[in-house]
Enzyme design. Structure first.
Site, PDB file in Angstrom:
ATOM      1  N   ASP A  70       4.881  12.444  16.491  1.00 25.19           N
ATOM      2  CA  ASP A  70       4.167  13.485  15.761  1.00 25.19           C
ATOM      3  C   ASP A  70       2.708  13.579  16.191  1.00 25.19           C
ATOM      4  O   ASP A  70       1.993  12.572  16.266  1.00 25.19           O
ATOM      5  CB  ASP A  70       4.240  13.182  14.259  1.00 25.19           C
ATOM      6  N   GLU A  82       4.753  15.681  20.342  1.00 24.57           N
ATOM      7  CA  GLU A  82       4.247  16.932  19.779  1.00 24.57           C
ATOM      8  C   GLU A  82       2.759  16.964  20.069  1.00 24.57           C
ATOM      9  O   GLU A  82       2.024  16.047  19.690  1.00 24.57           O
ATOM     10  CB  GLU A  82       4.472  17.021  18.280  1.00 24.57           C
TER      11      GLU A  82
END
Length: 576
Positions: free
Chosen positions: A243, A280
């Protein structure tokens, strides 16, 4: 054996059933103790210098939640049945993202297992699971996790997750787990008393940054790298989605991501199956996926939001916030933006971004397309809208046709394959009143400048249970003709991609796009993907071909003349 890293503590005790056992200090600030009779299922806490009892920073099991005791968990007790599983590589694959708590009415790993046959019939290759560590309360997206080595009992605990992974492998599905290493949640975060886990100054909107480059950071890095290896080794997970890596603060010569990728590659060699790391990032920096021997970080892939933004703008007409960059300039035609991302991966590859008010990104045309995970919808792009609303089915069919014939790794978000009307809203269940009461305002402030000025009027309260319940998929929709037809379209597209290598070829230099006004034609080997983004039919001259698949029955081919109805897509195969 109980072990804990607490380099600044003068004394450490492990407490079991109200009895404290002194721990012995070892090298590097590690403390250890043998407690006779303790083993799998034993509840325990640590006390530092006689202070309050705290959960283990590396707890594998928190059955009573983030404020309860840790419980010893023995990984070797689980009986796996996936001995013949040899893993799955990312190239050529399709990913399906889901949130365990809302994927089924029950919201558990066990219930999700019951839906795997649906995913197999759809034709996807990987299931990407949003974060599973313990969080405050009973409902959360997962990005407020704190006990990062554990699995929340809300979904079924560590054994439940293993059963889910085992079942996926029996069905031929790989599993990617979403992990969060850039911050920890604001509630139940007890890492700081144990050591310098957090950066003294750096932070992000979501909280204090973890200490990857300051004093004491060697052990902090091992904490997160060890966590990644645990999921891949002990839970048999096939890959990790990392993330928001742009929020990782690391000024060391060997970046954390590079070190992590090296460790994962070594584990992959040891276990004999592919292990995939996907970042990401909003940096548009291909160094993330560039091999380490070529000066990159060596990750397998990265999310590419530019493809999403170009698709979304093209099929919806929205142009607020960052979508304005992809709207095609004064003419208002987004076909040019689509043409660029389909051939270059990034739209912003050093170009000026009006949303950021500066130039952004660097060229990535040399990177194989399969290293970019792309989508028409994902949890962020739906859930970060005030009402959690999805793209309408007509627009989604058009977007899916371009997505599933692209040179990239496509990702679907749960329910989009049947055009669900269920929203995916932002929801939490904070225990502390100040966090619960301030969450709605924090979300509003997070999206200032995104064109959501009416956020406060439209967004439901994240802390209300109804917000969570409204986000659960309605599987009964599949009984309706319109939703079944939508699912058939997705299945047909995936089957076509699987059957014809031209449609999954990741070489960006083999992709060519013609476009004018509201239409574009994508050249994919012997195939042509013709899309009409406009509200009126268009007539196109094409090479001799046959229609293989069309989203609208009104599509017509007369010789070399193709008529595309409004907002439709057709896939043609050349015949000469």
């Amino acid at each position: 054996m109980f072990e804990v890293w607490a380099p600044e503590a003068g004394a450490v005790e492990v407490e079991i059933d109200g009895t404290r056992h002194a721990m012995r200090r070892g090298n590097g600030g590690w403390w250890s103790a043998e407690v006779p009779g303790a083993g799998h299922g034993t509840d325990y806490r640590f006390r530092l210098d006689g202070g309050d009892p705290l959960p283990d920073p590396r707890t594998r099991w928190q059955p009573e939640g983030i404020f309860g005791p840790s419980r010893v968990y023995d990984h070797d007790r689980f009986a796996w049945s996936d001995d013949l599983w040899k893993g799955r590589a990312l190239p050529g694959s399709i990913v399906y993202e889901l949130h365990i708590g809302t994927f089924t009415p029950e919201g558990t790993f066990e219930a999700a297992i019951g839906k795997l046959e649906h995913l197999v019939a759809l034709g996807v290759d990987f299931v990407e699971v949003m974060p599973v560590p313990p969080v405050p309360g009973g409902r959360n997206w997962g990005y407020d996790g704190v006990d990062l080595w554990a699995v929340t009992d809300n979904y079924g605990g560590p054994d439940g997750f293993k059963r889910f992974v085992d079942a996926c492998h029996r069905q031929g599905l790989g599993v990617i787990l979403d992990v969060v290493y850039n911050h920890l949640g604001p509630s139940g975060n007890f890492l700081a008393p144990f050591g310098p886990y957090f950066h003294s100054s750096a932070s992000s909107f979501w909280g204090q940054a973890v200490n990857l480059d300051g004093p004491g950071s060697d052990e902090v890095r091992r904490y997160f790298i060890g966590n990644a290896l645990q999921w891949l080794r002990d839970y048999h997970v096939d890959g990790l989605r990392l993330d928001a890596v742009h929020a990782l603060h690391d000024d060391r010569a060997v970046h954390f991501l590079e070190e992590l990728a090296g460790e994962v590659d070594a584990l992959s060699a040891a276990v004999g199956r592919p292990l995939t790391l996907i970042a990401e990032s909003d940096l548009n920096d291909p160094r993330l996926m560039t091999p380490r021997e070529a000066g990159g970080y060596g990750l397998a892939a990265a999310w590419n939001d530019d493809v999403h933004h170009a698709l979304h703008t093209a099929v919806t007409g929205e142009r607020h916030g960052y979508y304005d960059d992809f709207a095609g300039g004064p003419s208002g035609s987004p076909a040019a933006a689509l043409a660029k991302v389909l051939t270059s991966a990034y739209y912003h590859d050093g170009t000026y971004s009006s949303f950021r008010r500066r130039s952004h990104g660097r060229p990535a045309g040399h990177v194989p397309g399969h290293r970019f995970v792309v989508c028409a919808q994902n949890h962020d792009q739906i859930g970060n809208r005030a009402e959690g609303d999805r793209v309408d089915p007509e627009a989604l069919r058009l977007a899916a046709g371009l997505l599933l014939t692209s040179p990239f790794t496509p990702m679907l978000f749960m329910g989009e394959e049947w055009g669900t009307r269920t929203p995916f809203l932002f929801f939490t269940d904070h225990v502390e009143p100040q966090l619960r009461e301030g969450e709605a305002d924090r979300r509003r402030r997070e999206f200032v400048g995104f064109g959501y000025d009416d956020w406060a009027d439209k967004a439901p309260d994240p802390g209300e249970e109804l917000t969570f319940l409204r986000s659960k998929l309605d599987w009964s929709e599949l009984e309706q003709d319109a939703h079944r037809a939508h699912l058939d379209w997705y299945r047909a597209l995936i089957a076509l991609r699987r059957a014809h290598p031209d449609l999954s070829d990741p070489r960006l230099d083999r992709v060519r796009v013609e476009h004018e006004g509201s239409w574009l034609v994508v050249h994919r080997g012997a195939f042509r993907v013709a899309a009409n983004l406009g509200r009126s039919p268009v007539a196109l001259r094409v090479q001799p071909a046959e229609i293989v698949l069309a989203s609208d029955p009104g599509t017509h081919l007369d010789g070399d003349d193709l008529t595309l109805p409004a907002r439709s897509l057709a896939i043609l195969r050349l015949t000469a």
